[in-house]
Design an enzyme around this catalytic site. Sequence first.
Site, short mmCIF file in Angstrom:
data_model
loop_
_atom_site.label_atom_id
_atom_site.label_comp_id
_atom_site.label_asym_id
_atom_site.label_seq_id
_atom_site.Cartn_x
_atom_site.Cartn_y
_atom_site.Cartn_z
N LYS A 94 -25.06 -29.75 -30.70
CA LYS A 94 -26.22 -30.28 -31.42
C LYS A 94 -26.60 -29.42 -32.62
O LYS A 94 -27.23 -29.91 -33.55
CB LYS A 94 -27.38 -30.48 -30.47
CG LYS A 94 -27.04 -31.53 -29.40
CD LYS A 94 -28.24 -32.08 -28.69
CE LYS A 94 -27.89 -33.28 -27.84
NZ LYS A 94 -26.99 -32.95 -26.70
C1 LIG Z 1 -26.38 -33.91 -25.97
C2 LIG Z 1 -25.18 -33.52 -25.20
C3 LIG Z 1 -24.24 -34.47 -24.78
C4 LIG Z 1 -24.44 -35.94 -25.01
O1 LIG Z 1 -24.40 -36.29 -26.37
P1 LIG Z 1 -24.93 -37.73 -26.83
O2 LIG Z 1 -24.93 -37.67 -28.29
O3 LIG Z 1 -26.33 -37.86 -26.25
O4 LIG Z 1 -24.02 -38.76 -26.26
C5 LIG Z 1 -23.11 -34.03 -24.12
N1 LIG Z 1 -22.92 -32.72 -23.85
C6 LIG Z 1 -23.81 -31.77 -24.24
C7 LIG Z 1 -23.55 -30.36 -23.89
C8 LIG Z 1 -24.97 -32.14 -24.92
O5 LIG Z 1 -25.84 -31.20 -25.30
#
Ligand SMILES: *Cc1c(COP(=O)(O)O)cnc(C)c1O
Length: 480
Positions: A113
Amino acid sequence: MLYISTRGHPDRKHFCEILLEGLAPDGGLYLPERYPQVDAATLAKWRTLPYADLAFEILSLYIDDIPAADLHAICRKTYTREVFGTQEIVPLKPLEEGVFLEALSNGPTLAFKDMAMQLLGNLFEYELARRGEELNILGATSGDTGSAAEYAMRGKQGVRVFMTSPHGRMSPFQQAQMFSLQDANIHNIAIEGVFDDCQDIVKAVSNDLAFKRKYRIGTVNSINWARLLAQVVYYFAGYFQATGRPHPSPPPEGEGAKQKVSFTVPSGNFGNVCAGHVARMMGLPIAKLVVATNENDVLDEFFRTGIYRVRASQDTHETSSPSMDISKASNFERFVFDLLGRDGAKLRYLFAEELVAKGRFDLSHAVLVARDRYGFASGRSTHADRLATIRDTYRRFGTMIDTHTADGLKVAREQLQPGIPMVVLETALPIKFAATIVEALGREPERPAKFAGIEDLPKRVTVLPADAERVKQFIAAHCA
Ligand SMILES: *Cc1c(COP(=O)(O)O)cnc(C)c1O
């Protein structure tokens, strides 16, 4: 480039208008009017660009209200070796023949993220300064979004962050990452409920237009288009790296010029994989986009059956890949919009009526199109699969992977095709989910030095019931 709502609202908006907004006024999600097309010559030109310059090229196709020189400077300031640890920013790590991990988790909070949020922080600061405005960011997190947002916004002029999270449900490391921040513009709110309660609160507050306007409420949830756009870049970067290497086996006749690559994406809210869909719609030669879920398999069910069925809070499992513990996938509406020929009226019916009334809708007539025309595939991984994959990957390659990446890798191996490299997106580092790593390997994951002892730092957090009114009161009290 103008942006439209998936639910047919007549407004057309520019990038910087939707940058600071969440949902469209009709409750839909913003998407560009069309996807800019990238031809083979452009791909060839982009192949050798540094990551920040590649980001600029892609972003500038979608952003016409920031001068090019400024946008380029923002990209260069964001994607640096200092912040992301390597020159490549998202290096590929080879595993077995034809399978790669794309490292997206070397930013400040050790999850993918950061890739989008660090850009968002710089875009927000730029745009707010330009307008002479302030913004209060209200978010919901099951762990990774919140810390990424807080590390991207801490100390930024004109921005406050109000981040809700499900009380007691994040890992100790994740709680420490967020709650140890002492910056005056960062507010942690622990909600007595699950992640979806947090998301519902954010939606309820955002739907109160008077409150939203008065307190300048914005969002950084994965429904934010700018985040999704930032994520499109690493599909291109991953593609270039995977095709720059010798092919595991010769590509089929005549396919040499446009070698395809598949991606597997550990998925929750469908934000990450939706960025892959956008990259594919732009013309990036992606064979399959594989959606990997954990026990919360709303999306796997959809891509197998065409039935989209949201789960009740009490049917949402608490798993060892908690960032994928969702009952509904908030970005899924974007893909359905494309799948159904961008028919806003149909989307409004499905998401605002059918789903609200019945908790499900049936697109079984379109599921083959989702697979064949849009390249989607899916699979599901359980706690036992996760442990086995973490163990196996560590034994065979000496690589320690986190629980979400393990779900991806497990599902990726079920979807391999000869001659087509498979890139698995690494969505977090194992230190964030240490308990499961210990369960799998009998040892603690490595901890980057800057995070030594963070669990012992003083915590800054307020616990509130799952009640949007109480959250509004808290925001009002802290905006004086
Ligand atoms: C947010 C997240 C996901 C999921 O991503 P999306 O965009 O919500 O599908 C998967 N793995 C980790 C470690 C995350 O932080």
